[in-house]
Design a protein around this motif. Structure first.
Motif, PDB file in Angstrom:
ATOM      1  N   HIS A   1       0.861  -1.185   0.000  1.00 42.10           N
ATOM      2  CA  HIS A   1       0.000   0.000   0.000  1.00 42.10           C
ATOM      3  C   HIS A   1       0.891   1.227   0.000  1.00 42.10           C
ATOM      4  O   HIS A   1       1.845   1.304   0.772  1.00 42.10           O
ATOM      5  CB  HIS A   1      -0.885   0.002   1.254  1.00 42.10           C
ATOM      6  CG  HIS A   1      -1.702  -1.239   1.386  1.00 42.10           C
ATOM      7  ND1 HIS A   1      -2.816  -1.485   0.632  1.00 42.10           N
ATOM      8  CD2 HIS A   1      -1.544  -2.325   2.173  1.00 42.10           C
ATOM      9  CE1 HIS A   1      -3.319  -2.660   0.959  1.00 42.10           C
ATOM     10  NE2 HIS A   1      -2.561  -3.194   1.885  1.00 42.10           N
ATOM     11  N   ASP A   2       0.602   2.194  -0.866  1.00 36.96           N
ATOM     12  CA  ASP A   2       1.479   3.356  -0.948  1.00 36.96           C
ATOM     13  C   ASP A   2       0.766   4.681  -0.726  1.00 36.96           C
ATOM     14  O   ASP A   2       1.279   5.734  -1.085  1.00 36.96           O
ATOM     15  CB  ASP A   2       2.242   3.361  -2.273  1.00 36.96           C
ATOM     16  CG  ASP A   2       1.329   3.390  -3.488  1.00 36.96           C
ATOM     17  OD1 ASP A   2       0.107   3.517  -3.320  1.00 36.96           O
ATOM     18  OD2 ASP A   2       1.854   3.284  -4.608  1.00 36.96           O
ATOM     19  N   LEU A   3      -0.399   4.675  -0.113  1.00 39.65           N
ATOM     20  CA  LEU A   3      -1.107   5.907   0.216  1.00 39.65           C
ATOM     21  C   LEU A   3      -0.511   6.483   1.496  1.00 39.65           C
ATOM     22  O   LEU A   3      -0.540   5.839   2.550  1.00 39.65           O
ATOM     23  CB  LEU A   3      -2.600   5.644   0.409  1.00 39.65           C
ATOM     24  CG  LEU A   3      -3.450   6.882   0.661  1.00 39.65           C
ATOM     25  CD1 LEU A   3      -3.575   7.691  -0.632  1.00 39.65           C
ATOM     26  CD2 LEU A   3      -4.816   6.506   1.180  1.00 39.65           C
ATOM     27  N   THR A   4       0.027   7.687   1.411  1.00 39.11           N
ATOM     28  CA  THR A   4       0.635   8.310   2.581  1.00 39.11           C
ATOM     29  C   THR A   4      -0.421   9.058   3.393  1.00 39.11           C
ATOM     30  O   THR A   4      -1.519   9.355   2.888  1.00 39.11           O
ATOM     31  CB  THR A   4       1.737   9.304   2.165  1.00 39.11           C
ATOM     32  OG1 THR A   4       1.127  10.379   1.434  1.00 39.11           O
ATOM     33  CG2 THR A   4       2.802   8.626   1.308  1.00 39.11           C
ATOM     34  N   ASP A   5      -0.091   9.379   4.623  1.00 29.65           N
ATOM     35  CA  ASP A   5      -1.008  10.150   5.472  1.00 29.65           C
ATOM     36  C   ASP A   5      -1.272  11.528   4.871  1.00 29.65           C
ATOM     37  O   ASP A   5      -2.389  12.043   4.944  1.00 29.65           O
ATOM     38  CB  ASP A   5      -0.443  10.288   6.888  1.00 29.65           C
ATOM     39  CG  ASP A   5      -0.433   8.968   7.644  1.00 29.65           C
ATOM     40  OD1 ASP A   5      -1.227   8.065   7.289  1.00 29.65           O
ATOM     41  OD2 ASP A   5       0.366   8.839   8.595  1.00 29.65           O
ATOM     42  N   ALA A   6      -0.250  12.132   4.269  1.00 30.76           N
ATOM     43  CA  ALA A   6      -0.413  13.440   3.636  1.00 30.76           C
ATOM     44  C   ALA A   6      -1.368  13.353   2.440  1.00 30.76           C
ATOM     45  O   ALA A   6      -2.201  14.243   2.229  1.00 30.76           O
ATOM     46  CB  ALA A   6       0.940  13.984   3.192  1.00 30.76           C
ATOM     47  N   GLN A   7      -1.251  12.291   1.658  1.00 27.36           N
ATOM     48  CA  GLN A   7      -2.166  12.108   0.525  1.00 27.36           C
ATOM     49  C   GLN A   7      -3.597  11.892   1.010  1.00 27.36           C
ATOM     50  O   GLN A   7      -4.538  12.415   0.419  1.00 27.36           O
ATOM     51  CB  GLN A   7      -1.722  10.926  -0.334  1.00 27.36           C
ATOM     52  CG  GLN A   7      -0.496  11.187  -1.153  1.00 27.36           C
ATOM     53  CD  GLN A   7      -0.005   9.938  -1.861  1.00 27.36           C
ATOM     54  OE1 GLN A   7      -0.127   8.825  -1.354  1.00 27.36           O
ATOM     55  NE2 GLN A   7       0.564  10.123  -3.048  1.00 27.36           N
ATOM     56  N   TRP A   8      -3.765  11.124   2.080  1.00 29.75           N
ATOM     57  CA  TRP A   8      -5.102  10.891   2.626  1.00 29.75           C
ATOM     58  C   TRP A   8      -5.707  12.211   3.103  1.00 29.75           C
ATOM     59  O   TRP A   8      -6.869  12.497   2.832  1.00 29.75           O
ATOM     60  CB  TRP A   8      -5.049   9.862   3.757  1.00 29.75           C
ATOM     61  CG  TRP A   8      -6.337   9.747   4.495  1.00 29.75           C
ATOM     62  CD1 TRP A   8      -6.557  10.023   5.800  1.00 29.75           C
ATOM     63  CD2 TRP A   8      -7.608   9.332   3.963  1.00 29.75           C
ATOM     64  NE1 TRP A   8      -7.875   9.806   6.118  1.00 29.75           N
ATOM     65  CE2 TRP A   8      -8.536   9.381   5.005  1.00 29.75           C
ATOM     66  CE3 TRP A   8      -8.038   8.933   2.705  1.00 29.75           C
ATOM     67  CZ2 TRP A   8      -9.881   9.049   4.839  1.00 29.75           C
ATOM     68  CZ3 TRP A   8      -9.383   8.596   2.532  1.00 29.75           C
ATOM     69  CH2 TRP A   8     -10.282   8.656   3.589  1.00 29.75           C
ATOM     70  N   ALA A   9      -4.923  13.026   3.784  1.00 33.69           N
ATOM     71  CA  ALA A   9      -5.414  14.324   4.247  1.00 33.69           C
ATOM     72  C   ALA A   9      -5.810  15.204   3.062  1.00 33.69           C
ATOM     73  O   ALA A   9      -6.851  15.876   3.088  1.00 33.69           O
ATOM     74  CB  ALA A   9      -4.355  15.010   5.104  1.00 33.69           C
ATOM     75  N   ALA A  10      -5.004  15.185   2.006  1.00 33.05           N
ATOM     76  CA  ALA A  10      -5.311  15.965   0.806  1.00 33.05           C
ATOM     77  C   ALA A  10      -6.575  15.446   0.115  1.00 33.05           C
ATOM     78  O   ALA A  10      -7.388  16.238  -0.384  1.00 33.05           O
ATOM     79  CB  ALA A  10      -4.129  15.941  -0.154  1.00 33.05           C
ATOM     80  N   LEU A  11      -6.758  14.132   0.092  1.00 40.07           N
ATOM     81  CA  LEU A  11      -7.971  13.550  -0.502  1.00 40.07           C
ATOM     82  C   LEU A  11      -9.217  13.991   0.256  1.00 40.07           C
ATOM     83  O   LEU A  11     -10.216  14.378  -0.351  1.00 40.07           O
ATOM     84  CB  LEU A  11      -7.902  12.029  -0.505  1.00 40.07           C
ATOM     85  CG  LEU A  11      -7.147  11.356  -1.637  1.00 40.07           C
ATOM     86  CD1 LEU A  11      -7.068   9.854  -1.402  1.00 40.07           C
ATOM     87  CD2 LEU A  11      -7.810  11.641  -2.971  1.00 40.07           C
ATOM     88  N   THR A  12      -9.185  13.913   1.566  1.00 46.30           N
ATOM     89  CA  THR A  12     -10.364  14.286   2.353  1.00 46.30           C
ATOM     90  C   THR A  12     -10.676  15.767   2.183  1.00 46.30           C
ATOM     91  O   THR A  12     -11.845  16.151   2.103  1.00 46.30           O
ATOM     92  CB  THR A  12     -10.187  13.937   3.839  1.00 46.30           C
ATOM     93  OG1 THR A  12      -9.019  14.579   4.343  1.00 46.30           O
ATOM     94  CG2 THR A  12     -10.089  12.448   4.057  1.00 46.30           C
ATOM     95  N   THR A  13      -9.647  16.588   2.084  1.00 49.77           N
ATOM     96  CA  THR A  13      -9.854  18.022   1.869  1.00 49.77           C
ATOM     97  C   THR A  13     -10.432  18.276   0.481  1.00 49.77           C
ATOM     98  O   THR A  13     -11.374  19.058   0.327  1.00 49.77           O
ATOM     99  CB  THR A  13      -8.526  18.792   2.035  1.00 49.77           C
ATOM    100  OG1 THR A  13      -8.029  18.557   3.357  1.00 49.77           O
ATOM    101  CG2 THR A  13      -8.712  20.271   1.812  1.00 49.77           C
TER     102      THR A  13
END
Length: 117
Positions: free
Chosen positions: A23-35
């Motif tokens: 899995h390569d989804l980073t925490d920063a990417q997840w935060a950006a996705l939710t935003t």
């Protein structure tokens, strides 16, 4: 003594599946996705906690990647279960084309943005 409940068996099975893939989804990417989505990707709810939902489920070979994860409220995530996204969208009578176009736009936007954490 090992637990013999159905939920414990499913949890162990999920753990094994999750460990088999990268899995390569980073925490920063997840935060950006939710935003970027601004709420549940499916129903648009903003008043509920969001969960990572894989469009191609883990049980069908999906992974936590930028192109495969969207934020979903618990209700939509549970309703979708392990169905493929297009089948579930049609069943719920959501606009499939609009969702898929928006998902591609958001994923490109997040991928292009610098992720300064």
């Amino acid at each position: 003594m090992p637990s013999r409940t159905r939920s414990a068996r499913y949890a162990r099975r999920r753990q094994r599946r999750m460990a088999r893939v990268e899995h390569d989804l980073t925490d920063a990417q997840w935060a950006a996705l939710t935003t970027a989505w601004g709420g549940c990707a499916y129903c648009g709810a903003t008043d509920r906690a969001l969960q990572k939902d894989t469009m191609l489920p883990i049980s069908r070979g999906g992974r936590y990647t930028l192109d495969n994860v969207v934020p979903a409220c618990g209700s939509c995530n549970a309703s979708k279960c392990n169905l493929e996204i297009t089948v579930w969208l049609r069943r719920k009578k959501y606009d499939e084309r609009a969702f898929l176009v928006r998902q591609v736009e958001v994923a490109r936007q997040v991928a292009a943005a610098p992720l300064d954490a």
